[in-house]
Write a protein that holds these residues in place. Structure first.
Motif, PDB file in Angstrom:
ATOM      1  N   THR A  95       0.958  -1.381   0.025  1.00  0.00           N
ATOM      2  CA  THR A  95      -0.080  -0.032   0.064  1.00  0.00           C
ATOM      3  C   THR A  95       0.894   1.227  -0.073  1.00  0.00           C
ATOM      4  O   THR A  95       0.322   2.364  -0.499  1.00  0.00           O
ATOM      5  N   SER A  96       1.988   1.134   0.583  1.00  0.00           N
ATOM      6  CA  SER A  96       2.828   2.263   0.538  1.00  0.00           C
ATOM      7  C   SER A  96       4.409   1.721   0.705  1.00  0.00           C
ATOM      8  O   SER A  96       4.585   0.565   1.039  1.00  0.00           O
ATOM      9  N   VAL A  97       5.544   2.663   0.284  1.00  0.00           N
ATOM     10  CA  VAL A  97       6.786   2.360   0.367  1.00  0.00           C
ATOM     11  C   VAL A  97       7.411   3.692   0.921  1.00  0.00           C
ATOM     12  O   VAL A  97       7.053   4.860   0.564  1.00  0.00           O
ATOM     13  N   LEU A  98       8.579   3.264   1.444  1.00  0.00           N
ATOM     14  CA  LEU A  98       9.413   4.423   2.116  1.00  0.00           C
ATOM     15  C   LEU A  98      11.015   3.922   1.869  1.00  0.00           C
ATOM     16  O   LEU A  98      11.204   2.806   2.269  1.00  0.00           O
ATOM     17  N   GLY A  99      11.728   4.628   1.146  1.00  0.00           N
ATOM     18  CA  GLY A  99      13.062   4.320   0.725  1.00  0.00           C
ATOM     19  C   GLY A  99      13.125   3.317  -0.389  1.00  0.00           C
ATOM     20  O   GLY A  99      12.365   3.347  -1.210  1.00  0.00           O
TER      21      GLY A  99
END
Length: 364
Positions: free
Chosen positions: A25-29
């Motif tokens: 649903t979402s990503v970081l990095g």
């Protein structure tokens, strides 16, 4: 929806197998997959689709098996740490948020029927938009779904206000190529994900996240365009009526090469909200045939090569034939971004640049 996940869901429904669906649903990095990537996990540990492979995917699969046991959906933050990345030989290190939901194919006939109807709509090329509650004030709403086709919808998000907002946002985002999240307060007002007022999150998924490029005309520009578009990640189809041009030797990277009369070929090609159409045939007459066939299709982009004078004349002819001016005004022509391109390869670059620009604008 990923083709492999689609196949897995059909199997789960037909054989009444317990499963859990993982959606990024979402990503970081730095992460191996983008939002919208999915993997279906069965109770025996077998999977369809992928969220990136390696230790991270194995951890996601373990959490999915826990969801199958508990039959309760959950949000799970998968930390792709540097240690894991080094072990797997991957350059990762970011965090992927996963929504893991139980796919009920046994006890709930209502949910089973929903999935069947949704998969049938996908198969029928009706391009349904799927909306899922991934965060809510009350846990019983988690995993509730709405499938939207034009003005029709199936399912229920559990709140009239959520259904209404989903319908409104889905209409505006029908041509998006990537999933997106709707964040709402307890009063169903838009808010930021970082806001303390955040109560509801809805995941909105287009029917497909694969951008399809339809190249009409297999001349000198088409060859580098098809090659570069495939590198970018597009699903490429090339159409031309000349066997010496429209063949797999010439277009080895294309997913599909059709050698047929343009009008007949376009009868067999699906053009949906994630389709980008590039008209670069060998002449005014063929351009006109192609534009006439595709102008009223729900394509995300229709571009046509040619001088302003030539294009203006062609559009005037089609308007005289009864095609709406509003539809014709959406045609991108002269095609491509203005970068002073001269060679076929340079022109292909400027066309691809415009496609990427339009796609990003649709996704924002």
């Amino acid at each position: 929806m990923d083709k492999q996940v689609y196949v897995g869901l059909k199997k789960a429904l037909e054989l009444k197998l317990e499963a859990a669906l993982i959606t990024v649903t979402s990503v970081l990095g730095s992460t191996p997959r983008k939002p919208g990537a999915q993997m279906l996990v069965f109770a025996d540990g077998s999977t369809f689709g992928t969220i990136g492979g390696g230790c991270g995917e194995a951890e996601g699969r373990r959490e999915a098996l826990n969801v199958i046991t508990a039959r309760i959906p959950k949000i799970y933050n998968l930390n792709m740490t540097a240690d894991i990345a080094q072990e797997e030989g991957m350059v990762c290190g970011g965090i992927m948020e996963l929504f893991i939901e139980y796919v009920d194919t046994q006890s709930s006939s209502e949910k089973k029927d929903f999935y069947k109807d949704y998969l049938t709509a996908l198969e029928s090329k009706k391009y349904p938009i799927l909306v899922t509650v991934i965060q809510a004030q009350h846990n019983e709403l988690l995993g509730n779904k709405l499938s939207i086709e034009d003005l029709n919808f199936l399912g229920d998000l559990g709140r009239i206000e959520l259904n209404k907002i989903a319908l409104e946002k889905a209409k505006k985002g029908a041509r998006k190529c990537q999933p997106f999240i709707i964040c709402l307060s307890s009063e169903f007002e838009p808010c930021e994900r970082s806001s303390p007022e955040l109560v509801y999150r809805l995941l909105v998924e287009p029917a497909t996240t694969v951008v399809q490029l339809l190249i009409l005309g297999a001349g000198h520009i088409a060859v580098p365009l098809a090659t570069m578009a495939k590198i970018v990640g597009y699903e490429v189809t090339v159409v031309d009526d000349r066997p010496s041009f429209a063949n797999t030797n010439r277009f080895s990277t294309a997913d599909r090469v059709i050698c047929n009369d343009f009008e007949r070929a376009l009868e067999s090609v699906e053009i949906g909200p994630q389709t980008f159409v590039v008209i670069i045939t060998r002449g005014h007459r063929y351009d006109k045939v192609c534009l006439r066939k595709v102008i009223n299709k729900p394509a995300a982009y229709i571009g046509m090569i040619g001088s302003r004078k030539r294009v203006k004349s062609l559009i005037s002819d089609l308007e005289t034939e009864g095609i709406a001016r509003e539809a014709l005004q959406k045609v991108y022509s002269p095609i491509g971004l203005k970068i002073g391109a001269e060679t076929p390869e340079e022109i292909a670059v400027c066309i691809l640049a415009e496609l990427i620009k339009v796609q990003r604008e649709l996704d924002t």
